[in-house]
Design an enzyme around this catalytic site. Structure first.
Site, mmCIF file in Angstrom:
data_model
loop_
_atom_site.group_PDB
_atom_site.id
_atom_site.type_symbol
_atom_site.label_atom_id
_atom_site.label_comp_id
_atom_site.label_asym_id
_atom_site.label_seq_id
_atom_site.Cartn_x
_atom_site.Cartn_y
_atom_site.Cartn_z
ATOM 1 N N HIS A 137 -32.588 -4.217 -34.185
ATOM 2 C CA HIS A 137 -31.147 -4.404 -33.977
ATOM 3 C C HIS A 137 -30.411 -3.332 -34.781
ATOM 4 C CE1 HIS A 137 -31.578 -8.273 -31.880
ATOM 5 N NE2 HIS A 137 -32.585 -8.487 -32.716
ATOM 6 N N HIS A 196 -36.790 -13.694 -25.215
ATOM 7 C CA HIS A 196 -36.593 -14.436 -26.463
ATOM 8 C C HIS A 196 -36.791 -15.906 -26.083
ATOM 9 C CE1 HIS A 196 -34.126 -15.510 -30.188
ATOM 10 N NE2 HIS A 196 -34.147 -16.641 -29.499
ATOM 11 N N ASN A 223 -27.908 -6.857 -27.907
ATOM 12 C CA ASN A 223 -26.866 -7.830 -28.292
ATOM 13 C C ASN A 223 -25.841 -7.214 -29.243
ATOM 14 O OD1 ASN A 223 -28.683 -7.722 -30.427
ATOM 15 N ND2 ASN A 223 -28.451 -9.873 -30.958
ATOM 16 N N ASN A 273 -34.500 -16.450 -36.727
ATOM 17 C CA ASN A 273 -34.745 -16.954 -35.367
ATOM 18 C C ASN A 273 -35.843 -16.113 -34.702
ATOM 19 O OD1 ASN A 273 -34.702 -17.570 -32.653
ATOM 20 N ND2 ASN A 273 -32.488 -17.435 -32.430
ATOM 21 N N ASP A 278 -38.142 -6.960 -35.427
ATOM 22 C CA ASP A 278 -36.931 -7.784 -35.285
ATOM 23 C C ASP A 278 -35.978 -7.519 -36.463
ATOM 24 O OD1 ASP A 278 -35.039 -9.496 -34.268
ATOM 25 O OD2 ASP A 278 -36.189 -11.324 -34.604
ATOM 26 N N HIS A 283 -38.501 -3.680 -31.145
ATOM 27 C CA HIS A 283 -37.492 -4.731 -31.348
ATOM 28 C C HIS A 283 -36.685 -4.467 -32.627
ATOM 29 C CE1 HIS A 283 -36.745 -9.325 -30.810
ATOM 30 N NE2 HIS A 283 -35.742 -8.782 -31.452
ATOM 31 N N HIS A 310 -27.674 -7.957 -41.605
ATOM 32 C CA HIS A 310 -26.433 -8.733 -41.702
ATOM 33 C C HIS A 310 -25.742 -8.380 -43.013
ATOM 34 C CE1 HIS A 310 -27.111 -11.360 -38.276
ATOM 35 N NE2 HIS A 310 -28.345 -11.590 -38.694
ATOM 36 N N HIS A 358 -41.283 -11.939 -30.587
ATOM 37 C CA HIS A 358 -41.506 -12.718 -31.824
ATOM 38 C C HIS A 358 -42.151 -14.085 -31.635
ATOM 39 C CE1 HIS A 358 -37.624 -14.116 -30.410
ATOM 40 N NE2 HIS A 358 -36.944 -13.134 -30.963
ATOM 41 N N ASP A 369 -32.277 -10.665 -25.885
ATOM 42 C CA ASP A 369 -32.707 -11.130 -27.209
ATOM 43 C C ASP A 369 -31.554 -11.622 -28.072
ATOM 44 O OD1 ASP A 369 -34.731 -11.528 -29.281
ATOM 45 O OD2 ASP A 369 -33.472 -10.099 -30.350
#
Ligand SMILES: [Zn+2]
Length: 431
Positions: free
Chosen positions: A56, A175, A88, A279, A306, A54, A310, A228, A148
């Site tokens: 991103h 998710h 995503n 989240n 996860d 998992h 950002h 998660h 997710d």
């Protein structure tokens, strides 16, 4: 090449000889002849290269937050040799074309193997199944599917997705977040959210979806993975579903094993600091205790980061406007040592199972998560558990800095990472 004086899973010191991408010999330390390059593994333990189910990576679309290159550099520094890149992105990875793009970027720029996750529904919109079969048949050979960031909340679509992926032994990674129970939710619903006046995110929003999906997966006879897990109630439901023999796996993040919702009210970086906004949200001490016990007894199968990078402007803003998520690849192993090993809940063999062997099995990755023995691919993480390091986000390979551990002293450090015998990190630095 020889890795000298290293302890596999914390056992007796050995020398590991590597050639052509595989482990060619393992001998008692000091007995291997000197030819070839050598890496000094004194003080370090060797684990099979970590596998994240998992991650991103944000590319395509948010290259200001992370790219396949920087994300996999971050992974290499954290001891990972393979990551699953969540869908995503922008565009969403919901077609063979996009998953192949991510897969190719991984081949070209990756400092670890990149396995794209395919979206379950078109545009993550929850209305229509994405082309799951085409993604499975593509060059990326997708086996893990997830919306997710969003929940597949429509029970009929979830059932169809579970039915569809059975044909190629795929898995749907859910998710679990009932959207109507979390409209406007800002943090865990409880005593602290009440005091702070922030809209609560109730445990039942996660638990209701997990219960429903376990029942659906059993009904369909398909594999289900739960992303998660964050509450004690979720653990109880998963324990019950597994007792039935259903084919269900679950993950917990490092941050849910260590951090709690009181940090939103009172922390070294003040109250309402969005660095703790994530989240699913950080929960209570009782939840953390339950998650640790579940990871130790196998109710929760794996640790997944996860990793959610950002840029500063999306995090350093008022709480309600801030993006949700934390980076995690470069601190995961240290946090797991702190939460699980130093507490006596897991030994290093247990860590290897939960951060390499089982995630590789869930993702059907044949070249990863294998025991370190002669003939196995030389995907190896060297980790020194004896040092303590102050977390310095400025030193991260990730393009983003949104870590909740800044300034904290955590145990352990990744010394080196080898991908098929080639170092991707050495002495804690990228190669
Ligand atoms: Zn998620």
């Amino acid at each position: 090449m020889i890795i000298r004086n290293v302890r596999i899973l914390g056992g007796e010191p050995v020398d590991i000889r590597v050639g052509n991408g595989v482990i060619t010999a393992i001998d008692p330390a000091g007995t291997t002849s000197a030819e070839g390059d050598a890496v000094d593994g004194r003080g370090a333990i060797a684990l099979p290269g970590l596998v994240d189910l998992h991650t991103h990576l944000r590319e395509p679309g948010r290259e200001d937050a992370e790219t396949v290159q920087t994300g996999t550099q971050s992974a290499a520094r954290g001891g990972y040799t393979a990551v699953h890149a969540m869908a995503n992105t922008s565009p969403v990875a919901d077609t063979a074309g996009v998953v192949e793009q991510v897969w190719r970027l991984g081949r070209e720029f990756g400092h670890c193997d990149v396995h794209p996750v395919g979206a379950v529904t078109v545009g993550l919109e929850g209305r229509q199944l994405a082309e799951l079969g085409a993604m499975a048949d593509s060059a990326a050979r997708v086996r893990v599917f997830s919306d997710d960031g969003k929940c597949v909340d429509d029970a009929v679509l979830m059932r169809r997705a579970l039915e569809y992926v059975k044909a190629f032994d795929g898995v749907v990674a859910q998710h679990a977040q009932e959207p109507r129970l979390t409209a406007g939710a800002q943090m865990n619903e409880g005593v602290v959210s009440g005091r702070l006046g922030l809209t609560g995110w109730p445990a039942v929003a996660e638990e209701a979806i997990i219960a429903r999906d376990c029942l659906l997966a059993a009904h369909v006879g398909s594999r289900l993975h739960i992303c998660h897990v964050s509450t004690a109630g979720s653990v109880e439901i998963i324990r019950w579903a597994k007792s039935k023999g259903w084919n269900i796996t679950a993950e917990v993040t490092p941050h849910h094993l260590l951090l709690t919702d009181d940090l939103v009210e009172d922390s070294p970086v003040g109250a309402y600091n969005p660095i703790y906004k994530v989240n699913p949200p950080l929960r209570t001490h009782a939840d953390v205790e339950s998650l640790r016990a579940a990871l130790a007894d196998g109710t929760i199968d794996i640790v997944a980061t996860d990793h959610a990078p950002h840029p500063v402007e999306d995090k350093e803003t008022e709480w309600s406007a801030a993006a949700m998520g934390m980076v995690g690849l470069e601190t995961a192993l240290s946090v797991v040592q702190e939460a699980m090993v130093e507490t006596g809940l897991l030994d290093w063999a247990g860590v290897a199972q939960r951060m390499s062997v089982v995630p590789a099995r869930i993702g059907l990755l044949s070249g990863h998560g294998q025991p370190l023995e002669v003939g196995a691919p030389a995907n190896i993480t060297l980790y020194d558990p004896s040092v303590r390091t102050k977390v310095d986000p400025a030193a991260f390979a990730s393009k983003s800095r949104n870590t909740p551990y800044e300034g904290m002293t955590l145990p352990g450090a990744v010394v080196a990472t080898f991908l098929r015998g080639r170092p991707t990190a050495l002495e804690g630095k990228l190669v």
